[in-house]
Design a protein around this motif. Structure first.
Motif, short mmCIF file in Angstrom:
data_model
loop_
_atom_site.label_atom_id
_atom_site.label_comp_id
_atom_site.label_asym_id
_atom_site.label_seq_id
_atom_site.Cartn_x
_atom_site.Cartn_y
_atom_site.Cartn_z
N UNK A 1 3.44 15.32 -7.90
CA UNK A 1 4.59 15.59 -8.75
C UNK A 1 5.76 14.64 -8.44
N UNK A 2 5.44 13.34 -8.32
CA UNK A 2 6.46 12.32 -8.10
C UNK A 2 6.89 12.13 -6.67
N UNK A 3 6.39 12.97 -5.75
CA UNK A 3 6.77 12.88 -4.35
C UNK A 3 5.61 12.28 -3.54
N UNK A 4 5.86 11.14 -2.91
CA UNK A 4 4.86 10.55 -2.02
C UNK A 4 5.11 11.08 -0.62
N UNK B 1 10.18 9.88 -5.10
CA UNK B 1 10.71 10.12 -3.76
C UNK B 1 9.63 9.84 -2.74
N UNK B 2 10.06 9.24 -1.60
CA UNK B 2 9.13 8.92 -0.52
C UNK B 2 9.61 9.66 0.72
N UNK B 3 8.80 10.59 1.21
CA UNK B 3 9.23 11.39 2.36
C UNK B 3 9.18 10.61 3.66
N UNK C 1 0.84 -1.20 0.00
CA UNK C 1 0.00 0.00 0.00
C UNK C 1 0.87 1.26 0.00
N UNK C 2 0.27 2.35 -0.44
CA UNK C 2 0.82 3.68 -0.19
C UNK C 2 -0.11 4.41 0.77
N UNK C 3 0.47 5.23 1.62
CA UNK C 3 -0.33 6.11 2.46
C UNK C 3 0.12 7.54 2.21
N UNK D 1 14.13 7.64 -4.04
CA UNK D 1 14.63 8.07 -2.74
C UNK D 1 13.62 7.75 -1.64
N UNK D 2 14.14 7.27 -0.51
CA UNK D 2 13.32 7.04 0.68
C UNK D 2 13.98 7.79 1.82
N UNK D 3 13.29 8.73 2.42
CA UNK D 3 13.90 9.64 3.39
C UNK D 3 14.19 9.01 4.75
#
Length: 485
Positions: A100-103, A146-148, A93-95, A284-286
């Motif tokens: 613009x490409x940033x989750x 990218x995943x913040x 899943x995504x939450x 990227x995963x922050x």
């Protein structure tokens, strides 16, 4: 008239006691006096499956540790409650919001107890790297660059009771003591690779693990043994423990030597591996990968990938033929998860007992401490096993169950009975499951007699002396004797 009565009486005795019963009894008496079994507990039971008529029994009601014969009970209950076509699901899943490409949120792996996730044991299962690439493809297809937040593992489908409290510490860190849970990965195993010592005075050195397990450290106390001495190494580490001690020996040599260990926290590792796979793809995963401690609201998340396991029948075959402990532990908990909504060891044990009672099997001798038989606290009797096997022979799923058990003398079988009974009527006839833990050796299953009539048998040897291979030889001769009835 007296002679006629004697003839009639002899006829009924002959019917009651098969021709080869005397041979079977003679073998039993001979083996019981052996050095290996003289002081052991040896529970023996053999009967015809069609009518339950007992062929031979000795101490058949005594509670004995079954070792991996416990898997015959676990797999039967799994087939009964879940059906051969049952498939596990694992979801990604995504939450949060995607812009613009940033989750601005997280990726969540929601485990469903699938023991085959990322496994290489079953042909129809995706190996670890292929599985992760598939999930990365699903994430990339959403336009995520990218995943913040984090990669979060959710293993809360099952209770966090990775191993029973009475498993031996010497078992837990090794491949056969892999811990169970709601989110498994790579059979919950890693390969530990050593650079061998060139002589007995030079200890082996840890080279690496495959896959790499973040944070896992080793206190290497391993010694070099003689050439050809084999794997005598043990990894001491409890679940969630990342400081492991290695003791024992591996052979000296000039190359590498591999043993297998249990991943300390499989769910966390699944999240860590997915994060690294994303980074390798340039996503990227922050934040650090993590495991959730509280239930997640999935009605607020978006499902992006669903992975289905192979059918249960394929999993049960690995359990019985390869005697793979992890899969048995998962199936026991899955029964409870599906039927009670609570994937726990204790609830699974209750359902196993209920299943046996449904088969009209007396359960007074039964103690279910795990699904695999690794615990010495598990207890069954030979009669309990024989009665269960008899009851199963009348079920509509009996052929499916039978196919999960190794066929003696079959060179194509994935089990360990390719040479068992070779050149005798047992070859390509008997279906057998063995069980081995310290000073315990058991064999149970089915064999057909000379007329094709199905016989159930269970031989449980506890606290024997000497080698377990000697007990196997005795049990093999007894099964051969049954096949000649």
């Amino acid at each position: 008239m007296k002679n006629v009565l004697i003839i009639v009486l002899f006829f009924f005795i002959a019917q009651a006691f098969p021709q080869n019963a005397a041979e079977f009894k003679k073998l039993f008496q001979q083996y019981k006096k052996s050095d290996e079994l003289l002081h052991a507990q040896w529970s023996i039971y053999a009967a015809y499956a069609d009518n339950g008529k007992v062929i031979f029994a000795n101490d058949e009601d005594e509670s004995c540790a079954p070792a991996s014969n416990m898997k015959l009970i676990t797999t039967a209950a799994g087939l009964h409650y879940l059906g051969k076509d049952y498939r596990y699901t694992t979801e990604v899943y995504t939450s949060g919001r995607l812009n613009d490409g940033v989750l601005d949120g997280n990726i969540i792996i929601r485990g469903g107890g699938d023991p085959t996730l990322g496994s290489s044991l079953i042909a129809s299962s995706l190996p670890l790297h292929e599985l992760m690439n598939q999930w990365v493809d699903s994430i990339a297809a959403r336009g995520i660059k990218r995943i913040t937040g984090s990669i979060i593992a959710d293993d809360l489908a099952f209770e966090r009771e990775p191993v029973p409290g009475n498993w031996f510490y010497a078992d837990m860190g090794n491949y056969y003591g892999a811990s169970a849970g709601g989110l498994c990965i790579n059979d919950n195993l890693y390969n530990l690779i050593f650079t061998q010592g060139k002589d007995e005075a030079t200890p082996p050195k840890v080279a690496r693990t495959e896959p790499e397990i973040p944070g896992l450290n080793f206190d290497n106390q391993l010694r070099s043994g003689k050439k050809g001495s084999g794997d005598n190494a043990y990894i001491f580490a409890a679940p969630y423990q990342f400081n492991a001690t290695i003791r024992g020996s591996i052979p000296m040599g000039d190359g590498e030597f591999t043993i297998r260990g249990s991943i300390p926290d499989p769910a966390l590792f699944a999240a860590q591996f997915l994060k690294q796979s994303l980074l390798n793809r340039g996503i990227t995963v922050n934040s650090e990968a993590q495991k959730t401690l509280t239930p997640i609201r999935y009605d607020r998340a978006t499902l992006i990938a669903t992975h289905f396991s192979p059918p249960l029948a394929a999993i049960l075959e690995v359990i019985n033929k390869r005697s793979f402990n992890l899969y048995a532990e998962q199936v026991l908990r899955t029964i409870a998860f599906v039927k009670q909504g609570k994937g726990s060891l204790s609830e699974g044990a209750k359902l196993v007992e209920a299943f046996l009672k449904e088969l009209n099997v007396a359960t007074g001798a039964l103690m279910v401490e795990d699904g695999s038989g690794l615990s010495r606290i598990n207890m069954i009797s030979a009669k309990l096993m024989g009665d269960m096997l008899t009851g199963l022979s009348k079920k509509e799923y009996f052929k499916d169950y039978l196919s999960t058990i190794s066929l003696a003398g079959d060179p194509s079988d994935i089990g360990f009975f390719k040479s068992f009974g070779k050149g005798t009527p047992v070859e390509m006839n008997a279906r057998i499951k063995s069980g081995t833990i310290q000073q315990v050796k058991c064999h149970s299953g089915y064999v057909r007699d000379s007329k094709g009539r199905l016989i159930v048998f269970s031989f449980l040897a506890n606290n024997h002396h000497g080698s377990s291979s000697a007990i196997t030889g005795y049990h093999e001769k007894l099964v051969i004797s049954l096949s000649k009835f």
